[in-house]
Design a protein around this motif. Structure first.
Motif, PDB file in Angstrom:
ATOM      1  N   VAL B 111       0.841  -1.206   0.000  1.00  0.00           N
ATOM      2  CA  VAL B 111       0.000   0.000   0.000  1.00  0.00           C
ATOM      3  C   VAL B 111       0.872   1.251   0.000  1.00  0.00           C
ATOM      4  O   VAL B 111       0.654   2.186  -0.782  1.00  0.00           O
ATOM      5  CB  VAL B 111      -0.960   0.009   1.219  1.00  0.00           C
ATOM      6  N   VAL B 114       2.699   1.777  -3.411  1.00  0.00           N
ATOM      7  CA  VAL B 114       1.772   2.266  -4.451  1.00  0.00           C
ATOM      8  C   VAL B 114       1.444   3.739  -4.208  1.00  0.00           C
ATOM      9  O   VAL B 114       1.471   4.554  -5.130  1.00  0.00           O
ATOM     10  CB  VAL B 114       0.488   1.396  -4.475  1.00  0.00           C
ATOM     11  N   CYS B 115       1.186   4.085  -2.938  1.00  0.00           N
ATOM     12  CA  CYS B 115       0.889   5.489  -2.614  1.00  0.00           C
ATOM     13  C   CYS B 115       2.078   6.377  -2.988  1.00  0.00           C
ATOM     14  O   CYS B 115       1.901   7.465  -3.553  1.00  0.00           O
ATOM     15  CB  CYS B 115       0.609   5.657  -1.125  1.00  0.00           C
ATOM     16  N   VAL B 117       4.507   5.868  -5.221  1.00  0.00           N
ATOM     17  CA  VAL B 117       4.650   5.999  -6.675  1.00  0.00           C
ATOM     18  C   VAL B 117       3.576   6.936  -7.223  1.00  0.00           C
ATOM     19  O   VAL B 117       3.850   7.827  -8.032  1.00  0.00           O
ATOM     20  CB  VAL B 117       4.542   4.614  -7.356  1.00  0.00           C
ATOM     21  N   TRP B 118       2.370   6.752  -6.744  1.00  0.00           N
ATOM     22  CA  TRP B 118       1.264   7.565  -7.253  1.00  0.00           C
ATOM     23  C   TRP B 118       1.472   9.037  -6.917  1.00  0.00           C
ATOM     24  O   TRP B 118       1.293   9.920  -7.762  1.00  0.00           O
ATOM     25  CB  TRP B 118      -0.056   7.049  -6.669  1.00  0.00           C
ATOM     26  N   LEU B 119       1.868   9.299  -5.650  1.00  0.00           N
ATOM     27  CA  LEU B 119       2.078  10.694  -5.252  1.00  0.00           C
ATOM     28  C   LEU B 119       3.211  11.326  -6.039  1.00  0.00           C
ATOM     29  O   LEU B 119       3.138  12.487  -6.450  1.00  0.00           O
ATOM     30  CB  LEU B 119       2.398  10.767  -3.753  1.00  0.00           C
ATOM     31  N   TYR B 122       2.202  10.436 -10.423  1.00  0.00           N
ATOM     32  CA  TYR B 122       0.872  10.619 -11.019  1.00  0.00           C
ATOM     33  C   TYR B 122       0.151  11.881 -10.560  1.00  0.00           C
ATOM     34  O   TYR B 122      -0.525  12.526 -11.340  1.00  0.00           O
ATOM     35  CB  TYR B 122      -0.019   9.400 -10.721  1.00  0.00           C
ATOM     36  N   LEU B 135      -1.863  12.291   4.698  1.00  0.00           N
ATOM     37  CA  LEU B 135      -1.466  10.901   4.969  1.00  0.00           C
ATOM     38  C   LEU B 135      -0.619  10.812   6.234  1.00  0.00           C
ATOM     39  O   LEU B 135      -0.761   9.879   7.021  1.00  0.00           O
ATOM     40  CB  LEU B 135      -0.638  10.362   3.801  1.00  0.00           C
ATOM     41  N   VAL B 182       1.932   2.960   6.983  1.00  0.00           N
ATOM     42  CA  VAL B 182       1.888   3.329   5.555  1.00  0.00           C
ATOM     43  C   VAL B 182       2.520   4.711   5.304  1.00  0.00           C
ATOM     44  O   VAL B 182       3.296   4.868   4.366  1.00  0.00           O
ATOM     45  CB  VAL B 182       0.446   3.275   5.008  1.00  0.00           C
ATOM     46  N   ARG B 211       3.722   6.429 -17.944  1.00  0.00           N
ATOM     47  CA  ARG B 211       4.091   6.824 -16.586  1.00  0.00           C
ATOM     48  C   ARG B 211       4.444   5.615 -15.733  1.00  0.00           C
ATOM     49  O   ARG B 211       5.370   5.642 -14.932  1.00  0.00           O
ATOM     50  CB  ARG B 211       2.923   7.582 -15.931  1.00  0.00           C
ATOM     51  N   LEU B 212       3.684   4.518 -15.940  1.00  0.00           N
ATOM     52  CA  LEU B 212       3.925   3.319 -15.147  1.00  0.00           C
ATOM     53  C   LEU B 212       5.301   2.736 -15.457  1.00  0.00           C
ATOM     54  O   LEU B 212       6.034   2.314 -14.565  1.00  0.00           O
ATOM     55  CB  LEU B 212       2.835   2.280 -15.432  1.00  0.00           C
TER      56      LEU B 212
END
Lengths: 303, 317
Positions: B111, B114-115, B117-119, B122, B135, B182, B211-212
């Motif tokens: 979790v 992923v958070c 990478v996304w922050l 993305y 967070l 997290v 992006r991925l």
């Protein structure tokens, strides 16, 4: 373009879009958990969220029980922690940034502070029990609790101080030296005042940590049924100040919560929830202040 | 001009006016030296604290090992120092600690990563500015409140899917510890990823990567050192976490690696003993120091391993 390649590209774009959704979902999941936690606490606590709860002592009857002694205990323990840890931490941080020569002793101190930050909080409690309570005979008092928590938050304050001192432009120091100031004058009148914002932010976070810390205080044997307040710090007879409260037995909000949540009687759960609301309210608002401060500081430095 | 009408100033008076009389200079020098000594002693005090912590754990544990052989301590599979028929095997407590930590990491690492990478890759900068501190609030909530959460919300929720799950178990607290850690992975991981030079990112985009692909094949490997530091911190937090386990896992030593069962961790055992009123220097009292020493050694071992790992993966730009 061949159909194969197009399919490949479309596949990757799908994966990319999928991850965008997954990531957002994970962030929402975490924030949602926080939301559910707070909402549930407030819902469970509803019958107790009134002024009397703050102003009555713990009791065997759950509907009469309150957190007066725990609230005062938390405030006094935090006061001791702040008085001990803030000067010590700021001084250590300033020394390491402004004075320390690059030698083995400095390296040892730096490694040591990094390791202290990783010591599990319960181990601090063991240290306090073995050393402060039994070897130095400080008793299971507010003083012992305050010292224990100061050691625990010391690395946080040192790291925050170092970071904000490091961020001060060198020209400020040079300006001060050019005017003939000594090192101490430069440090005390230029370096520390200009890094005050960062130090303050770190200190607030450290104190919020101290407010919520439970395990080390349970280890030193903080009683959980305390239906009295420590002696008042201000007395009617000269010298008008008394430090007797430092030696007083105490309880704090997290221990009171722990005590109520582990009772078999489910009615005490409401008390636990109400204590949780107060506790979460205190720590989250301290953190919110720190976040706003940090945000303002960054703006100040970038413009 | 005014100076022509007044008496010419003596050199000493001028020095005094500018704060440079010999006495004053001497005093300032003294203050300078004294303040440096004071600041140094504050920094050196951290070493005194360390000696205090390690010293007291070792001294009290030595008292413990006078009664209990190290062999029994390491090989016996039961931990019951307070019973008449006392048993001193640390294995059940270590099993509990490892199991809870494993559950926590199974939540926190996926979790959190992923958070992160996304922050980092993305979200828009403005959104990140809001979401990251939000967070971090998750780890600002006192852990005793998370214990309440594990016992009264997460475990009942899990029981809907696993009707046989007992009220006290390691799964619920493990998941909750995972959630509360997290932010460490997300926040520190995101810092590490954003420290990767933009040129690397742009190079990958110029080659037509999504992006991925940029995140997984360029950014993650380049930021591995910082991300592993975040993992190490999360691990030591989970290992030393006390209140969540003490409230929601049952405080009953149980030699099992099955997270559905109740058990005690090293930390929960220390809390359990502290709640009672044990006489100073009794074997029960000494046992919490021995348990604490094991916990400290586990944390230290992992931190050293993490440090080595970080050094190996460090990329310098």
């Amino acid at each position: 373009m061949s159909a194969n390649l197009e399919r490949l590209i479309r596949g990757r774009q799908w994966l990319d879009a999928g991850f965008a959704v997954l990531g957002a979902a994970m962030v929402v999941l975490c924030l949602g958990t926080l939301g559910i936690l707070i909402a549930d606490l407030v819902r469970d606590a509803a019958p107790h969220l009134r002024p009397e709860f703050l102003n009555s002592f713990p009791s065997r009857r759950p509907e009469d029980a309150g957190i007066k002694s725990a609230l005062v205990g938390t405030l006094l323990v935090c006061l001791v922690t702040a008085v001990v840890a803030l000067p010590l931490g700021v001084a250590a941080g300033v020394y390491l940034e402004e004075y320390a020569r690059k030698n083995r002793l400095t390296a040892a101190i730096e490694v040591n502070i990094a390791n202290l930050a990783g010591v599990p909080s319960i181990v601090w409690g063991l240290m306090a029990l073995g050393l402060l309570v039994y070897k130095l005979h400080m008793g299971r008092s507010i003083l012992t609790a305050g010292l224990t928590l100061s050691f625990l938050v010391l690395p946080v304050i040192i790291v925050a101080t170092r970071e904000s001192v490091r961020a001060i432009p060198q020209v400020l120091r040079e300006g001060s030296y050019a005017l003939g100031a000594t090192r101490w004058q430069t440090v005390s009148r230029v370096v520390i005042p200009s890094s005050m914002g960062g130090i303050l932010t770190g200190s607030i976070l450290a104190m919020s940590r101290a407010v919520g810390e439970t395990a080390p205080l349970i280890t030193i044997g903080a009683l959980s049924y305390i239906a009295f307040l420590p002696p008042a710090p201000i007395t009617s007879a000269p010298p008008f100040v008394s430090f007797e409260w430092l030696e007083s037995a105490f309880t704090v909000l997290p221990i009171q919560l722990f005590n109520w949540v582990s009772r078999p009687d489910p009615r005490f759960i409401e008390n636990a929830a109400a204590t949780g609301v107060v506790l979460v309210g205190m720590t989250l608002s301290m953190n919110a202040v720190a976040i706003v401060l940090r945000y303002r500081l960054r703006k100040k430095y970038t413009t | 001009m005014a100076s022509t009408t007044t008496q010419p100033e003596s050199a000493a008076a001028a020095a005094r006016r500018r704060g440079r009389s010999p006495a004053m200079v001497r005093r300032r020098r003294l203050v300078d030296k004294a303040s440096e000594a004071l600041l140094f002693s504050a920094a050196a005090f951290s070493i005194v604290i360390t000696v205090g912590v390690v010293g007291i754990l070792v001294v009290e544990s030595m008292g413990f090992f006078e009664h209990v052989s190290i062999w029994d301590f390491l090989t016996d599979t039961q931990w019951a120092p307070l019973f008449d028929d006392a048993r001193y095997g640390i294995a059940p407590l270590i099993a509990g600690t490892v199991t809870v930590t494993a559950v926590a990491l199974c939540v926190a690492i996926p979790v959190g990563t992923v958070c992160a990478v996304w922050l980092s890759e993305y979200s828009s900068p403005r959104l990140r500015e809001v979401l990251k501190p939000a967070l971090e609030l998750l780890s600002a909530v006192p852990t005793v409140v998370f214990g309440y959460f594990a016992l009264l919300i997460v475990t009942p929720f899990l029981q809907k899917f696993m009707p046989d799950l007992p009220g006290f178990n390691m799964l619920g607290p493990g998941i909750v510890i995972g959630l509360l850690t997290v932010p460490y992975v997300a926040s520190l991981g995101e810092d590490a990823m954003r420290a990767v030079p933009t040129a690397l990112r742009e190079g990958a985009y110029a080659m037509g990567a999504t992006r991925l692909q940029v995140a997984l094949k360029v950014i993650l490997p380049a930021a591995l050192s910082g991300i592993s530091a975040a993992y190490v911190l999360t691990f030591s937090r989970a290992l030393g976490e006390t209140m969540v386990v003490a409230i929601a896992a049952g405080m009953q030593p149980n030699f099992t690696f099955d997270p559905r069962e109740p058990a005690a961790t090293i930390t929960a055992y220390i809390v359990q003993v502290s709640l009672g009123d044990l006489p100073h220097a009794s074997i029960g009292y000494q046992s919490i120091f021995a348990a604490g020493l094991v916990l400290l050694l586990m944390t230290l071992a992992f931190n050293i391993a993490g440090y080595r790992l970080r050094k190996r993966f460090r990329e310098v730009y």
